[in-house]
Scaffold this motif. Sequence first.
Motif, PDB file in Angstrom:
ATOM      1  N   THR A  93       2.515   4.555   9.798  1.00 14.06           N
ATOM      2  CA  THR A  93       2.656   4.299   8.362  1.00 14.06           C
ATOM      3  C   THR A  93       2.700   5.610   7.585  1.00 14.06           C
ATOM      4  O   THR A  93       3.503   5.768   6.664  1.00 14.06           O
ATOM      5  CB  THR A  93       1.500   3.413   7.866  1.00 14.06           C
ATOM      6  N   LYS A  94       1.829   6.540   7.980  1.00 12.71           N
ATOM      7  CA  LYS A  94       1.801   7.852   7.312  1.00 12.71           C
ATOM      8  C   LYS A  94       3.148   8.554   7.454  1.00 12.71           C
ATOM      9  O   LYS A  94       3.684   9.089   6.480  1.00 12.71           O
ATOM     10  CB  LYS A  94       0.685   8.700   7.906  1.00 12.71           C
ATOM     11  N   LEU A  95       3.709   8.546   8.643  1.00 11.73           N
ATOM     12  CA  LEU A  95       5.003   9.193   8.880  1.00 11.73           C
ATOM     13  C   LEU A  95       6.113   8.526   8.078  1.00 11.73           C
ATOM     14  O   LEU A  95       6.941   9.204   7.471  1.00 11.73           O
ATOM     15  CB  LEU A  95       5.332   9.178  10.368  1.00 11.73           C
ATOM     16  N   THR A  96       6.099   7.213   8.036  1.00  9.17           N
ATOM     17  CA  THR A  96       7.112   6.475   7.276  1.00  9.17           C
ATOM     18  C   THR A  96       7.031   6.805   5.790  1.00  9.17           C
ATOM     19  O   THR A  96       8.046   7.071   5.136  1.00  9.17           O
ATOM     20  CB  THR A  96       6.942   4.958   7.488  1.00  9.17           C
ATOM     21  N   GLU A 148       0.827  -1.200   0.000  1.00 12.75           N
ATOM     22  CA  GLU A 148       0.000   0.000   0.000  1.00 12.75           C
ATOM     23  C   GLU A 148       0.864   1.254   0.000  1.00 12.75           C
ATOM     24  O   GLU A 148       0.575   2.210  -0.693  1.00 12.75           O
ATOM     25  CB  GLU A 148      -0.930   0.009   1.210  1.00 12.75           C
ATOM     26  N   ILE A 149       1.925   1.239   0.774  1.00 17.90           N
ATOM     27  CA  ILE A 149       2.803   2.407   0.842  1.00 17.90           C
ATOM     28  C   ILE A 149       3.445   2.660  -0.509  1.00 17.90           C
ATOM     29  O   ILE A 149       3.460   3.776  -0.996  1.00 17.90           O
ATOM     30  CB  ILE A 149       3.894   2.226   1.927  1.00 17.90           C
ATOM     31  N   THR A 150       3.956   1.629  -1.138  1.00 14.06           N
ATOM     32  CA  THR A 150       4.655   1.823  -2.400  1.00 14.06           C
ATOM     33  C   THR A 150       3.689   2.154  -3.538  1.00 14.06           C
ATOM     34  O   THR A 150       4.080   2.778  -4.507  1.00 14.06           O
ATOM     35  CB  THR A 150       5.500   0.588  -2.767  1.00 14.06           C
ATOM     36  N   GLU A 195      14.767  16.468   3.451  1.00 11.46           N
ATOM     37  CA  GLU A 195      15.274  15.243   4.081  1.00 11.46           C
ATOM     38  C   GLU A 195      16.272  15.586   5.179  1.00 11.46           C
ATOM     39  O   GLU A 195      16.255  14.976   6.250  1.00 11.46           O
ATOM     40  CB  GLU A 195      15.939  14.363   3.036  1.00 11.46           C
ATOM     41  N   ASN A 196      17.105  16.581   4.954  1.00  6.77           N
ATOM     42  CA  ASN A 196      18.063  17.010   5.974  1.00  6.77           C
ATOM     43  C   ASN A 196      17.364  17.567   7.191  1.00  6.77           C
ATOM     44  O   ASN A 196      17.788  17.362   8.328  1.00  6.77           O
ATOM     45  CB  ASN A 196      19.026  18.046   5.417  1.00  6.77           C
ATOM     46  N   TRP A 197      16.255  18.299   6.949  1.00  9.58           N
ATOM     47  CA  TRP A 197      15.495  18.861   8.059  1.00  9.58           C
ATOM     48  C   TRP A 197      14.886  17.758   8.905  1.00  9.58           C
ATOM     49  O   TRP A 197      14.905  17.831  10.124  1.00  9.58           O
ATOM     50  CB  TRP A 197      14.393  19.778   7.512  1.00  9.58           C
ATOM     51  N   TYR A 198      14.345  16.744   8.234  1.00 15.03           N
ATOM     52  CA  TYR A 198      13.689  15.652   8.940  1.00 15.03           C
ATOM     53  C   TYR A 198      14.697  14.905   9.778  1.00 15.03           C
ATOM     54  O   TYR A 198      14.558  14.584  10.881  1.00 15.03           O
ATOM     55  CB  TYR A 198      12.984  14.713   7.961  1.00 15.03           C
ATOM     56  N   GLU A 245      -1.895  13.743   3.855  1.00 11.39           N
ATOM     57  CA  GLU A 245      -3.036  13.428   4.717  1.00 11.39           C
ATOM     58  C   GLU A 245      -4.151  12.738   3.928  1.00 11.39           C
ATOM     59  O   GLU A 245      -4.745  11.759   4.393  1.00 11.39           O
ATOM     60  CB  GLU A 245      -3.575  14.697   5.378  1.00 11.39           C
ATOM     61  N   HIS A 246      -4.441  13.242   2.740  1.00 14.12           N
ATOM     62  CA  HIS A 246      -5.494  12.655   1.910  1.00 14.12           C
ATOM     63  C   HIS A 246      -5.136  11.223   1.503  1.00 14.12           C
ATOM     64  O   HIS A 246      -5.978  10.313   1.593  1.00 14.12           O
ATOM     65  CB  HIS A 246      -5.733  13.521   0.675  1.00 14.12           C
ATOM     66  N   ILE A 247      -3.932  11.023   1.045  1.00 14.98           N
ATOM     67  CA  ILE A 247      -3.496   9.686   0.633  1.00 14.98           C
ATOM     68  C   ILE A 247      -3.548   8.732   1.817  1.00 14.98           C
ATOM     69  O   ILE A 247      -4.054   7.610   1.704  1.00 14.98           O
ATOM     70  CB  ILE A 247      -2.087   9.739   0.012  1.00 14.98           C
ATOM     71  N   ALA A 248      -3.051   9.167   2.965  1.00 12.04           N
ATOM     72  CA  ALA A 248      -3.057   8.318   4.166  1.00 12.04           C
ATOM     73  C   ALA A 248      -4.479   7.937   4.550  1.00 12.04           C
ATOM     74  O   ALA A 248      -4.756   6.786   4.913  1.00 12.04           O
ATOM     75  CB  ALA A 248      -2.349   9.029   5.309  1.00 12.04           C
ATOM     76  N   SER A 249      -5.378   8.899   4.456  1.00 12.29           N
ATOM     77  CA  SER A 249      -6.781   8.644   4.808  1.00 12.29           C
ATOM     78  C   SER A 249      -7.421   7.640   3.857  1.00 12.29           C
ATOM     79  O   SER A 249      -8.080   6.692   4.283  1.00 12.29           O
ATOM     80  CB  SER A 249      -7.555   9.959   4.793  1.00 12.29           C
TER      81      SER A 249
END
Length: 66
Positions: free
Chosen positions: A49-52, A10-12, A63-66, A37-41
């Motif tokens: 899973t949403k965060l990943t 699902e994630i990919t 990416e550096n900020w994260y 948010e929409h995709i996760a919902s």
Amino acid sequence: MAAAQPQQQEITSAKIPLFYANEKDTISPLVWIKRVEHIASTQGWNDETKLTAAAAALRELAENWY
């Protein structure tokens, strides 16, 4: 272990746009977050899973900020 595989598929299969936090982006950070948010919902993802998935779409400065 078999239960984790469908979630990974699902994630990919979801199309979270890449986010760079620079001029390469064609959408604002707020629009990007709303899309995530929409995709996760619609995919029925939990917060982990949403965060990943969102973190995997970050590139360069973002990416550096994260």
